[in-house]
Structures are given as C-alpha cells and as structure tokens.
Design an enzyme around this catalytic site. Structure first.
Site, mmCIF file in Angstrom:
data_model
loop_
_atom_site.group_PDB
_atom_site.id
_atom_site.type_symbol
_atom_site.label_atom_id
_atom_site.label_comp_id
_atom_site.label_asym_id
_atom_site.label_seq_id
_atom_site.Cartn_x
_atom_site.Cartn_y
_atom_site.Cartn_z
ATOM 1 N N HIS A 130 1.943 -3.819 5.551
ATOM 2 C CA HIS A 130 0.876 -4.128 6.515
ATOM 3 C C HIS A 130 1.017 -5.574 6.944
ATOM 4 O O HIS A 130 1.258 -6.457 6.096
ATOM 5 C CB HIS A 130 -0.507 -3.900 5.897
ATOM 6 N N ILE A 131 0.851 -5.806 8.195
ATOM 7 C CA ILE A 131 0.961 -7.171 8.736
ATOM 8 C C ILE A 131 -0.177 -8.027 8.191
ATOM 9 O O ILE A 131 0.022 -9.175 7.790
ATOM 10 C CB ILE A 131 0.929 -7.111 10.289
ATOM 11 N N ASP A 177 1.620 13.461 1.754
ATOM 12 C CA ASP A 177 2.349 14.647 1.267
ATOM 13 C C ASP A 177 3.826 14.583 1.654
ATOM 14 O O ASP A 177 4.692 14.970 0.864
ATOM 15 C CB ASP A 177 1.721 15.931 1.825
ATOM 16 N N HIS A 234 -5.210 4.936 6.152
ATOM 17 C CA HIS A 234 -6.551 5.125 5.600
ATOM 18 C C HIS A 234 -7.074 6.556 5.768
ATOM 19 O O HIS A 234 -8.194 6.845 5.400
ATOM 20 C CB HIS A 234 -7.510 4.125 6.263
ATOM 21 N N ASN A 271 4.953 1.112 8.098
ATOM 22 C CA ASN A 271 3.609 0.592 8.365
ATOM 23 C C ASN A 271 2.851 1.749 9.014
ATOM 24 O O ASN A 271 2.981 1.986 10.217
ATOM 25 C CB ASN A 271 3.653 -0.618 9.298
ATOM 26 N N ARG A 327 -10.518 -0.228 5.105
ATOM 27 C CA ARG A 327 -9.073 -0.512 5.104
ATOM 28 C C ARG A 327 -8.544 -0.793 3.699
ATOM 29 O O ARG A 327 -7.338 -0.917 3.491
ATOM 30 C CB ARG A 327 -8.753 -1.725 5.997
ATOM 31 N N TYR A 331 -2.895 -10.053 14.561
ATOM 32 C CA TYR A 331 -1.564 -9.477 14.365
ATOM 33 C C TYR A 331 -0.416 -10.390 14.809
ATOM 34 O O TYR A 331 0.749 -10.031 14.661
ATOM 35 C CB TYR A 331 -1.465 -8.128 15.087
#
Ligand code: CA2
Length: 149
Positions: A102-103, A89, A82, A76, A113, A24
């Site tokens: 997403h990083i 919703d 997932h 994010n 994922r 990350y």
C-alpha cells in the site's frame, strides 16, 4: 530465462498522480511501472505490470501468474483489500509468494482500511513508504526467490 514477477494494481490506481497528491503523491502509475522494472532488473527478474478496476480480472491474473510459474506477485489491491474474499481465495489457491503493498499507511487512516483480507494470505505487507514500497517488495521477493532456488 529470467523469472517473472507479476505486479498487480487494483481499482483507481490508474488515477495515481492526477488526484489527491497529498495522499498518494505525484508519481503516475507509469512511474511506478518504471520503478518496478528497474528494481526487478537489478535482481535479474522480468516484470509483468498490470492495473484493473475489475475484481475478476485481478483474480484471473493471479491464476495466470501461477500457471506461468512466476517467481511471485506484488499486489496493491487498493479498495479491494478491505472487501475482497475472491482475491483472498485466489491467493490462497496459488503456491506463489505474494507481497501486499500500500502506498499509504492504511493503519493511520480510516478504521475500515485497517483490515485487509489480502494480508491473511500475503507473505509480507508493506505500507506507508509511498511508491518506494513496490521496489522494497520486489527486493524482498527476489531475496526469498533466490533463497528457494
Ligand atoms: O495506500 C494504498 O495504496 C491503498 O491501497 C490505495 C487505495 C485505498 O483504497 C487503500 O485503502 C490504500 C486507493 C487507490 C486509489 O488511488 C487513487 C490514486 C489517486 C487518486 C485517486 C485514487
């Protein structure tokens, strides 16, 4: 009055820069916030920047962004990407453009994922550019928001 972009971050992203830097990176969530504020300012937008480890709180903030007539949402959803039909919703129920970020490149990681419930409702998905993906998402949102004015 400048329009606002909500930048929402899901569970464990408060740990950014403190663990797993090989995945990350070394930037903290505070660094991500600064990056987002600078990117939004360049396009004449304000930013509401938040992080939560709780699904319902993220749902509340999506509804809040809609009630406040934000220009859009950059999210994010982290691990909730997932699993969360509730966040899907919430996004389906609002009229705002939502950019999923997403990083990491979730498609080059574990199989579980590869699927994101959020992508179903997102206007666009950015993954694999590290934290720069947030700035790209804000630029994209700003461009589409200006086109709709
Ligand atoms: O690549 C991303 O941005 C993810 O959304 C990050 C999530 C992961 O569950 C998604 O599959 C992809 C994980 C966020 C946890 O962040 C941490 C950061 C530093 C240390 C530990 C966790």
């Amino acid at each position: 009055m400048p329009k606002t972009i909500y930048v929402l971050n899901g569970p464990n992203l408060n740990l950014l820069g403190t663990r797993e830097p090989e995945k990350y990176g070394r930037a903290t969530l505070k660094d991500v916030e600064k990056l987002c504020r600078a990117a939004a300012k360049r396009h004449g937008f304000d930013v509401v920047f938040r992080q939560s480890n709780h699904e319902g709180e993220l749902v509340d903030w999506i509804q809040e962004a809609n009630a406040k007539k934000a220009a859009g949402i950059v999210i994010n959803p982290a691990g909730y990407s997932h699993s969360s039909v509730a966040i899907l919703d919430a996004i389906l129920a609002v009229k705002l453009p939502v950019i999923e970020v997403h990083i990491t490149n979730i498609h080059s990681r574990e199989r579980f994922r590869h699927h994101s419930f959020i992508s179903w409702a997102a206007k666009a998905v950015i993954c694999g550019f590290g934290i720069e993906g947030y700035a790209l998402a804000i630029s994209g949102l700003a461009a589409t928001a200006k086109a709709r004015r």
